[in-house]
Scaffold this motif. Sequence first.
Motif, short mmCIF file in Angstrom:
data_model
loop_
_atom_site.label_atom_id
_atom_site.label_comp_id
_atom_site.label_asym_id
_atom_site.label_seq_id
_atom_site.Cartn_x
_atom_site.Cartn_y
_atom_site.Cartn_z
N HIS A 118 72.67 -6.44 -12.72
CA HIS A 118 72.76 -4.43 -12.24
C HIS A 118 73.95 -4.67 -13.90
O HIS A 118 73.32 -5.38 -14.28
N GLU A 122 78.72 -5.60 -6.04
CA GLU A 122 77.21 -6.41 -6.21
C GLU A 122 77.81 -7.38 -8.21
O GLU A 122 78.16 -8.38 -8.71
N HIS A 132 72.56 -12.47 -8.36
CA HIS A 132 72.57 -11.26 -7.35
C HIS A 132 73.46 -11.90 -6.41
O HIS A 132 73.26 -13.06 -5.82
N THR A 133 73.97 -10.87 -5.32
CA THR A 133 74.13 -10.71 -3.76
C THR A 133 72.92 -10.32 -3.14
O THR A 133 72.57 -9.23 -3.81
N GLU A 155 65.09 -5.02 -6.94
CA GLU A 155 65.64 -5.17 -8.15
C GLU A 155 65.21 -4.99 -9.01
O GLU A 155 65.63 -4.16 -10.11
ZN LIG Z 1 70.66 -8.08 -7.53
#
Ligand SMILES: [Zn+2]
Length: 361
Positions: A143, A158, A212-213, A246
């Motif tokens: 991101h 995130e 990622h979270t 995603e």
């Molecule tokens: Zn992510």
Amino acid sequence: MTTLAASVTDIRFWSAPDHTRVVLDLTEPIQYESYSQETPPQCYLEFKGTTLLTEKRKMKVNDRYLLTMSLTEVERGKVRLVLHQTRHLIVNIFPLKPYLDKPHRLAIDLVDVGQEKKEEEDRKKQKEVRPKGTKIVVIDPGHGGEDPGAIGPKKTMEKNIVLKVGEKIVHLLNQHQEIQAFLTRKGDYFIPLEARIKVAREYGADLFVSLHTDGSFNPHAKGSSVYSLSLSGATDEAAKVLADKENMSNVLGGAFLRPVSITKDPNLNQILLDLMQNNSLKESFRFAEYLLADIKDVNHLKYPYYRQANFIVLRAPDIPSVLVEMAFVTNTGDERLLNQNEFQDKMANTLFTSIKRYFRP
Ligand SMILES: [Zn+2]
């Protein structure tokens, strides 16, 4: 009389090493005309049938490429945006579709093509100057910029957590003599998913880890999970949903599709490509197993095995690539952990351990 169809409701900017992105929030898609001049370097856009619904009119930017930006209603129904640049830049303007809570947007990228080229060459140089036997790891904080990723109940984003942990991992790896590590993104700006692979290939990565979270509408969902690419459908529906989400990063973050040559190298024949992909997948699975074994000491595992789906960011045919969801930012307990420096250190250390194990089985 013109009908006032659209309104500009917000304006913001994101500074990247080779460009600055300005984004307008809009109630409707708008038509624009754009003009650039070299002395003084500036660009301006004019929108007809548009009103201003933001208090932000004059903003100081003062980053590498942009001094100020100003929005004015030059006459009823006609809005002008003026961007005062520090130097001559290439301007790319493109609309971004509404998605989730994001409205219609217009992105204006002011790109320093020289700098872009220089960074690419610097990355390629790293590959040539590395001592023999050195392994290259590229860590990809997911991101960034327009795309915050998943957001927690306490508004933890995130994109910020993954950058912090990514920096920690790279720092640890670079203390290791036989490993060199790099980040795909070094700040709060967006890189299209395909471009992240391109960066990894320019560095000559031996391993690619996308950080990622997780996020869920179910506030009870928690724990860590590990993913690799699937070329033949997802392991299960949940993995598919996650990959779709995603992959929407390009829509949220704004991927201006310039031709990126990733897999379409005419020198690579398909058989060779398949062989590379098969080997990379096998190696990704091996690394994913190490990760699961190590992460379970740091956090509860959502699934005890790695899962597969069609993640765009994992599609490099020649680089073993894995995606890690460190925890659920949408779960109160996990969100608290993700914000703790101690947990971030533990997570970074765990990945460091797994990466070392991967290179010295
Ligand atoms: Zn992510």
